[in-house]
Design a protein around this motif. Structure first.
Motif, mmCIF file in Angstrom:
data_model
loop_
_atom_site.group_PDB
_atom_site.id
_atom_site.type_symbol
_atom_site.label_atom_id
_atom_site.label_comp_id
_atom_site.label_asym_id
_atom_site.label_seq_id
_atom_site.Cartn_x
_atom_site.Cartn_y
_atom_site.Cartn_z
ATOM 1 N N ILE A 78 67.126 70.132 -56.644
ATOM 2 C CA ILE A 78 67.276 71.981 -56.518
ATOM 3 C C ILE A 78 68.770 71.849 -55.877
ATOM 4 O O ILE A 78 69.067 70.975 -55.019
ATOM 5 N N LEU A 79 68.379 73.788 -55.435
ATOM 6 C CA LEU A 79 70.103 73.323 -55.163
ATOM 7 C C LEU A 79 69.714 74.343 -54.087
ATOM 8 O O LEU A 79 68.950 75.791 -53.861
ATOM 9 N N PHE A 80 69.507 73.364 -52.388
ATOM 10 C CA PHE A 80 69.420 74.040 -50.876
ATOM 11 C C PHE A 80 69.739 75.471 -50.548
ATOM 12 O O PHE A 80 71.360 74.644 -50.208
ATOM 13 N N LYS A 81 69.367 76.544 -50.000
ATOM 14 C CA LYS A 81 70.216 77.480 -49.595
ATOM 15 C C LYS A 81 69.942 76.604 -47.552
ATOM 16 O O LYS A 81 69.341 77.421 -47.608
ATOM 17 N N ASP B 247 60.159 86.515 -44.566
ATOM 18 C CA ASP B 247 61.199 84.720 -44.621
ATOM 19 C C ASP B 247 62.239 84.780 -45.002
ATOM 20 O O ASP B 247 63.014 85.505 -44.791
ATOM 21 N N ASP B 248 62.974 82.978 -44.957
ATOM 22 C CA ASP B 248 63.849 83.590 -45.619
ATOM 23 C C ASP B 248 64.623 83.220 -46.470
ATOM 24 O O ASP B 248 65.615 84.392 -46.884
ATOM 25 N N VAL B 249 63.487 82.881 -47.514
ATOM 26 C CA VAL B 249 64.142 83.126 -48.643
ATOM 27 C C VAL B 249 63.102 82.901 -49.246
ATOM 28 O O VAL B 249 61.942 82.573 -49.413
ATOM 29 N N ILE B 250 62.661 83.756 -50.528
ATOM 30 C CA ILE B 250 61.617 83.503 -51.035
ATOM 31 C C ILE B 250 62.242 82.889 -52.451
ATOM 32 O O ILE B 250 62.946 83.491 -53.054
ATOM 33 N N ALA B 251 61.600 82.111 -53.362
ATOM 34 C CA ALA B 251 61.893 81.575 -54.117
ATOM 35 C C ALA B 251 60.603 81.280 -55.577
ATOM 36 O O ALA B 251 61.065 82.269 -56.406
ATOM 37 N N LEU C 237 65.987 84.110 -54.907
ATOM 38 C CA LEU C 237 66.433 83.393 -55.712
ATOM 39 C C LEU C 237 65.701 84.121 -57.051
ATOM 40 O O LEU C 237 64.892 83.912 -57.434
ATOM 41 N N ARG D 33 61.114 78.645 -40.801
ATOM 42 C CA ARG D 33 62.367 79.847 -41.724
ATOM 43 C C ARG D 33 62.514 81.053 -41.093
ATOM 44 O O ARG D 33 63.086 81.826 -40.327
ATOM 45 N N GLY E 115 55.179 81.921 -54.867
ATOM 46 C CA GLY E 115 54.198 80.876 -54.259
ATOM 47 C C GLY E 115 53.922 81.322 -52.511
ATOM 48 O O GLY E 115 52.581 81.606 -52.518
ATOM 49 N N THR E 116 54.498 81.094 -51.631
ATOM 50 C CA THR E 116 54.457 80.875 -50.245
ATOM 51 C C THR E 116 53.919 82.469 -49.355
ATOM 52 O O THR E 116 52.628 82.902 -48.816
#
Ligand code: AMP
Length: 178
Positions: free
Chosen positions: A26-29, A126-130, A158, A66, A133-134
């Protein structure tokens, strides 16, 4: 006329990549580097609010944890209420719940049952959409409440994970694309 693209590039440059976090591959932002910079934090909130345009918003639904950081600031700027969505067991009052698929198993999110009313126009932040699902589960909570989803709002997307395609029909706002 401000150069929005150049400003967004500064935000993108302010996010730190952390390889293999929280697990290998995983490349975490990491947005903490953006948050701790006074210019970049203000700019990120200003641009997110600008991207929301003149839509009418009654409540900002912010996703733990976040999402709280941006959701709170956006709600303040829009003059909207703020509704936290949390992991199970954290909220003290009566809750509604939605589940979503993980790589292995499922996870859930909860919101207070009386947080949204049927007339409420809602932003989900939210901060990031990957994988999406959330955010999709949070949209289900909004729907269960009878509220109207105005838009999803993310600082960063992402794009290679295709999260936007998992979301219900509607506006998806993201400032930064990876
Ligand atoms: P999602 O896969 O869209 O359900 O993402 C769930 C949550 O995990 C979001 O709130 C994101 O903040 C976070 N997340 C997922 N992947 C990453 C990543 N590569 N970097 C930073 N945050 C992430």
């Amino acid at each position: 006329m401000p150069n929005f693209e150049a400003q967004i590039e500064t935000l993108k440059a302010g996010i730190r990549d952390v390889p293999d976090f929280p697990k290998p591959g995983i490349l975490f932002k990491d947005i903490t580097t953006l948050l701790q910079d006074p210019v970049l934090f203000r700019r990120s909130v200003d641009l997110l609010v600008a991207a929301c345009g003149d839509r009418a918003v009654d409540k900002v639904v912010a996703i733990e944890s976040r999402g709280f950081l941006f959701g709170g600031a956006i709600a303040y700027r829009l003059g909207a209420g703020l509704v936290p969505v949390r992991k199970p067991g954290k909220l003290p009052w009566k809750t509604i719940k939605a589940s979503y698929e993980l790589e292995y198993g499922t996870d859930s999110v909860e919101m207070h049952a009386d947080a949204l009313g049927s007339g409420d126009r809602v932003l989900i932040v939210d901060d990031v959409i990957a994988t999406g699902g959330t955010a999709r589960a949070v949209a289900e909570l909004t729907e269960q409440s009878g509220a109207t989803l105005s838009a999803f709002v993310f600082l960063a997307e992402l794009t290679f994970l295709g999260g936007r395609e998992r979301l219900p029909e509607g506006d998806v706002i993201s400032l930064i694309r990876f």
